[in-house]
Scaffold this active site. Structure first.
Site, PDB file in Angstrom:
ATOM      1  N   PRO A 146       0.800  -1.219   0.000  1.00  0.00           N
ATOM      2  CA  PRO A 146       0.000   0.000   0.000  1.00  0.00           C
ATOM      3  C   PRO A 146       0.836   1.275   0.000  1.00  0.00           C
ATOM      4  CG  PRO A 146      -0.160  -1.174   2.097  1.00  0.00           C
ATOM      5  CD  PRO A 146       0.976  -1.744   1.349  1.00  0.00           C
ATOM      6  N   GLU A 147       0.370   2.219  -0.761  1.00  0.00           N
ATOM      7  CA  GLU A 147       0.942   3.556  -0.739  1.00  0.00           C
ATOM      8  C   GLU A 147      -0.102   4.465  -0.105  1.00  0.00           C
ATOM      9  OE1 GLU A 147       2.658   4.629  -4.530  1.00  0.00           O
ATOM     10  OE2 GLU A 147       3.120   2.545  -4.987  1.00  0.00           O
TER      11      GLU A 147
END
Length: 275
Positions: free
Chosen positions: A2-3
DNA sequence: CTAGCTTCCTGATAGC
DNA sequence: TGCTATCAGGAAGCTA
């Protein structure tokens, strides 16, 4: 995995499910995921705490307790947090389970075990987590062309490495770095010291724009999130640069190329992002 | 100080 | 089918 946009999506899904709930029991199957304090102290500290709200800083998820203490989580590559009803079959690689006052459980799964948890007392410095070294959020007013120039202009490293540096801007990862540079029309390997004033301006505009677009576009319902076991949003067909190696650019018709920058796989359009 | 490499892990996929 | 090599969206730690 995840960013910033994905962590924000997770935060928005989890917050209504967790706010006001008390953590009645903490079960750590793999103490390795607890970065601070010791696993034992972590368990006794978190047990009995009531969750107030969830916040996000860069890619960090922060669970604030009503007493001012906080639980900080970084999902790194493959970490996933799910709030599940009792009895639901447990996923492989479940490393932590938190029982809640409403009978549900918070389950943390992480195939590669890179993710980390910290428990910080009210007033305890964020030096343990590294959050104190983070640059501004992409949406912060101080993220201007001048700020970026000041931080990166003299550097002899690729601009992609520059915007991936969490102490410059918080929350950009490999995928969104490619997206941002594609939309900004900047060749990802171009040295920071070679960028023009216009390019710095476009970059300062595109960073918040693309991150906000990511949050809006990857939005899913809590039900979809649960059914997808917390990874449904990883299916990201909406991305326009990342993963498009060998495909035609819809803007200029050139074929996306793949290069490695700083050991990270990168994808760019040779037409839109000239050297 | 910087840039670049290694390391932490498992699993999916490609190639033979 | 089975084996091995490569790669994956992060970031700290180390070296030169």
């Amino acid at each position: 995995m995840p960013e910033l946009p994905e962590v924000e999506t997770v935060r928005r899904i989890l917050e209504p499910q967790l706010a006001g709930k008390t953590i009645t029991e903490v079960n750590i199957r793999n103490p390795q995921i607890i970065a601070h304090p010791s696993s034992d102290v972590f368990i006794s500290s978190v047990s009995g705490k009531t969750i107030k709200c969830l916040e996000r800083r860069g890619k960090f998820l922060i669970i604030y307790m009503t007493d001012g203490n906080k639980l900080v989580i970084h999902l790194r590559m493959t970490g996933q947090i799910l709030v599940v009803p009792p009895g639901m079959e447990e996923e492989k690689h479940t490393h932590a389970v938190f029982s809640l006052s409403d009978g549900n459980q918070i389950r943390y799964t992480d195939v590669r075990r890179f993710g980390r948890f910290w428990f910080l007392k009210n007033g305890e410095e964020d030096t343990f987590t590294g959050m104190d070294k983070l640059g501004p959020e992409p949406f912060d007013n101080c993220l201007t062309a001048d700020y970026l120039i000041n931080k990166l202009n003299g550097k002899n490293k690729p601009i992609k490495a520059g915007i991936l540096d969490q102490s410059v801007v918080a929350g950009i990862g490999n995928i969104y770095a490619d997206e941002i540079l594609y939309h900004a029309g900047i060749f990802p390997e171009k040295k920071c010291c070679d960028l023009t004033g216009d390019e710095w301006s476009v970059l300062a505009e595109e960073i918040p724009k693309i991150m906000n677009w990511g949050i809006t576009t990857n939005k899913i319902t809590p039900d979809e999130y649960l059914r997808g076991k917390g990874k449904e949003y990883r299916n990201t067909p909406y991305l326009r640069a990342y993963g498009h190696t060998g495909q035609e650019c819809s803007v200029c018709g050139n074929i996306f190329e793949h290069i490695v920058i700083g050991g990270r796989s990168s994808c760019y359009c040779p037409g839109c992002q000239r050297k």
